[in-house]
Design a protein around this motif. Structure first.
Motif, PDB file in Angstrom:
ATOM      1  N   TYR A 390      19.465  -9.451  -1.401  1.00  0.00           N
ATOM      2  CA  TYR A 390      19.048  -8.272  -0.961  1.00  0.00           C
ATOM      3  C   TYR A 390      19.632  -7.221  -2.038  1.00  0.00           C
ATOM      4  CZ  TYR A 390      18.961 -10.161   3.825  1.00  0.00           C
ATOM      5  OH  TYR A 390      18.763 -10.939   4.848  1.00  0.00           O
ATOM      6  N   PRO A 391      18.604  -6.905  -2.826  1.00  0.00           N
ATOM      7  CA  PRO A 391      18.874  -6.157  -4.118  1.00  0.00           C
ATOM      8  C   PRO A 391      19.422  -4.753  -3.676  1.00  0.00           C
ATOM      9  CG  PRO A 391      16.325  -6.012  -3.647  1.00  0.00           C
ATOM     10  CD  PRO A 391      16.995  -7.074  -2.717  1.00  0.00           C
ATOM     11  N   MET A 392      18.887  -3.845  -2.738  1.00  0.00           N
ATOM     12  CA  MET A 392      19.544  -2.795  -2.622  1.00  0.00           C
ATOM     13  C   MET A 392      20.989  -2.818  -1.997  1.00  0.00           C
ATOM     14  SD  MET A 392      18.387   0.202   0.171  1.00  0.00           S
ATOM     15  CE  MET A 392      17.411   1.383  -1.042  1.00  0.00           C
ATOM     16  N   GLN A 393      21.425  -3.840  -1.222  1.00  0.00           N
ATOM     17  CA  GLN A 393      22.625  -3.870  -0.926  1.00  0.00           C
ATOM     18  C   GLN A 393      23.594  -4.302  -1.844  1.00  0.00           C
ATOM     19  OE1 GLN A 393      20.075  -4.889   0.639  1.00  0.00           O
ATOM     20  NE2 GLN A 393      20.200  -4.300   3.074  1.00  0.00           N
ATOM     21  N   LEU A 394      22.865  -5.183  -2.715  1.00  0.00           N
ATOM     22  CA  LEU A 394      23.910  -5.648  -3.912  1.00  0.00           C
ATOM     23  C   LEU A 394      24.100  -4.563  -4.723  1.00  0.00           C
ATOM     24  CD1 LEU A 394      25.092  -7.823  -5.679  1.00  0.00           C
ATOM     25  CD2 LEU A 394      22.940  -8.520  -6.432  1.00  0.00           C
ATOM     26  N   LYS A 405      32.363  -8.454  -1.388  1.00  0.00           N
ATOM     27  CA  LYS A 405      30.869  -8.387  -1.280  1.00  0.00           C
ATOM     28  C   LYS A 405      29.795  -8.548  -2.359  1.00  0.00           C
ATOM     29  CE  LYS A 405      31.751  -5.061   2.740  1.00  0.00           C
ATOM     30  NZ  LYS A 405      31.580  -4.026   3.225  1.00  0.00           N
ATOM     31  N   MET A 406      30.271  -8.224  -3.587  1.00  0.00           N
ATOM     32  CA  MET A 406      29.461  -8.557  -4.534  1.00  0.00           C
ATOM     33  C   MET A 406      29.234 -10.025  -4.593  1.00  0.00           C
ATOM     34  SD  MET A 406      30.978  -5.926  -7.322  1.00  0.00           S
ATOM     35  CE  MET A 406      30.463  -6.711  -8.909  1.00  0.00           C
ATOM     36  N   GLU A 407      30.191 -10.811  -4.430  1.00  0.00           N
ATOM     37  CA  GLU A 407      30.219 -12.227  -4.484  1.00  0.00           C
ATOM     38  C   GLU A 407      29.274 -12.854  -3.568  1.00  0.00           C
ATOM     39  OE1 GLU A 407      34.092 -14.128  -6.575  1.00  0.00           O
ATOM     40  OE2 GLU A 407      34.348 -13.304  -4.373  1.00  0.00           O
ATOM     41  N   ASN A 408      29.354 -12.385  -2.306  1.00  0.00           N
ATOM     42  CA  ASN A 408      28.598 -12.606  -1.286  1.00  0.00           C
ATOM     43  C   ASN A 408      27.135 -12.300  -1.286  1.00  0.00           C
ATOM     44  OD1 ASN A 408      31.043 -13.757  -0.005  1.00  0.00           O
ATOM     45  ND2 ASN A 408      31.486 -11.836   1.360  1.00  0.00           N
ATOM     46  N   LEU A 409      26.809 -11.278  -1.918  1.00  0.00           N
ATOM     47  CA  LEU A 409      25.529 -11.017  -1.945  1.00  0.00           C
ATOM     48  C   LEU A 409      24.821 -11.363  -3.126  1.00  0.00           C
ATOM     49  CD1 LEU A 409      26.052  -7.131  -0.532  1.00  0.00           C
ATOM     50  CD2 LEU A 409      24.480  -9.026   0.329  1.00  0.00           C
TER      51      LEU A 409
END
Length: 448
Positions: A390-394, A405-409
């Motif tokens: 998910y580019p926007m969420q990342l 969250k960066m790792e998870n995304l």
């Protein structure tokens, strides 16, 4: 036997000024440059000083964290100047070139008869090691790592990108020797991605061949990795540019560091765009002399989406195989957002009429066509991002530096170039590539 990768998402941007399939030799520069900031994450320690004589392959600086990782001179001559910036940061080492080069002889070898440590030692000693980059983080590979696999993308989809079938013309033996050498560095596979028609690359031995098709960024090696075998936490993937594979092969066949490469001089501001054989560190002005049209231009080392703006006295980037020249966006249009005044504009949406002419080539400039604004959910990013991320969420969690969250995304799977199309199409006008680069630097610092 090959496996196919078909990319449906993405966007092709057709610009005027594609290079004709003609290769000439560029004028030899009087001064060449090596720029340490190009090697992201490397803190340089000088091995020379102003006035020193060097040969092709002599060490100019090495990595402070690992003195085996050497960066060498592309020409023989005299070190003219060490250019420093704030806090004495080394920005460039300039070398006044001799009329004819002399080379350090590292000894010709047959890579197939060498062990992995011997191949690695040769690459480190000769200065070829910086040609090997690492994912995650998009930095020069750590020679102490053991890569899961090695990836080579010989399929170019970026606007005005150089065609690898042209830049590798006549280098079949060197490319195969480079593959033979790289195969000694991993217990995994070497993945070679090509387009529909890529001449001798279809016959290379020792690789897993992938036929790639689809819109940009299908040619990005990160996109290909995500479709073949995604990167997980703890994985190390090595990435090598096709011309660098041939340069590595040339080292083993001749025993000499080969700083020559073919670049594409492209863009609507170029008279007669074509390919040129140059030496690493060649000054931009010697490539552009007498080849520019009138009007203000933006000169870019690399392609227009991911390259760096450069001045005439600067040099071609170490990792770049093109120089693009497009109009400078220093003008504004009254009511420029209205469709009836935008028939010369390109749009991913149907705001303008570009969708009616899918094969039309555009003469785009550097205007942003708007200012930075709210970062809101539009769904436009997902349309050009062909990875299971998910580019926007990342981007959002990267901006707030939330490491977990960066790792998870999926921060480990991406590089700044994978977000170049988002820079181009985003109505928010955010600098997505810069955000990702800063996020990767944070991960290096905090996670390693």
């Amino acid at each position: 036997m090959s496996t196919d990768i078909k990319i449906k998402k993405g966007l092709n941007i057709k610009l005027k000024g594609v290079a004709n399939h003609v290769i000439s030799t560029a004028n030899r520069s009087k001064v060449f440059a090596i720029n340490p900031p190009e090697f992201h994450g490397i803190l340089p320690k000088l091995a020379v000083k102003a006035g020193d004589k060097v040969k092709v392959g002599d060490t100019v600086f090495y990595a402070k964290s690992n003195d085996q990782m050497k960066f060498v001179s592309p020409v023989s001559g005299e070190v003219k100047e060490i250019v420093r910036g704030a806090k004495r940061k080394i920005l460039s080492i300039k070398i006044s070139a001799d009329e004819k080069d002399t080379f350090v002889d590292f000894g010709a070898k047959t890579p197939g008869k060498l062990a992995g440590p011997q191949v690695k030692e040769s690459l480190l000693e000769s200065g070829c090691w910086p040609m090997v980059k690492q994912r995650p983080y998009d930095v020069v590979a750590n020679p102490e790592d053991n890569p899961r696999d090695i990836y080579i993308s010989a399929y170019a989809t970026a606007p005005l990108a150089a065609s690898h079938s042209v830049t590798l013309e006549g280098r079949e033996k060197e490319f195969q020797a480079g593959i033979d050498a790289l195969s000694k560095l991993t217990e995994g596979k070497i993945h070679l991605s090509v387009g529909a028609s890529e001449s001798f690359l279809d016959e290379i031995n020792g690789v897993v061949l992938h036929k790639v098709s689809g819109n940009h960024p299908a040619g990005n090696v990160g996109v290909q990795i995500s479709h073949i075998n995604p990167i997980n936490s703890g994985d190390r993937i090595w990435v090598v540019h096709p011309q660098d594979v041939a340069s590595i092969g040339s080292l083993f066949l001749t025993g000499k560091y080969n700083p020559t490469k073919v670049i594409a001089l492209t863009g609507s501001q170029v008279e007669g765009p074509q390919y040129y054989s140059v030496i690493q560190g060649t000054q931009i002005k010697d490539i552009l002399a007498g080849k520019l049209k009138t009007g203000k231009s933006r000169v870019i080392s690399g392609n227009p989406l991911t390259g760096d703006a450069v001045g005439p006295k600067e040099s071609v980037g170490f990792y770049h195989d093109s120089v693009s020249v497009i109009p400078e966006g220093d003008h504004y249009e009254f009511f420029g957002w209205m469709p009836f005044v935008g028939n010369h504009k390109f749009s991913m949406s149907k705001t303008f009429f570009s969708w009616l002419s899918p094969n039309k080539e555009y003469d785009l400039d550097t205007n942003l066509n708007g200012e930075e604004r709210a970062f809101v959910i539009t769904g436009e990013m997902e349309r050009v991002f062909p990875m299971d991320i998910y580019p926007m969420q990342l981007l959002k969690v990267t901006m707030i530096q939330d490491i977990e969250k960066m790792e998870n995304l999926g921060i480990y799977e991406v590089a700044p170039e994978d977000f170049a199309l988002i820079d181009f199409i985003s109505s928010s006008k955010i600098e997505a590539q810069q955000i990702i680069r800063e996020g990767l630097d944070l991960m290096i610092k905090e996670v390693g």
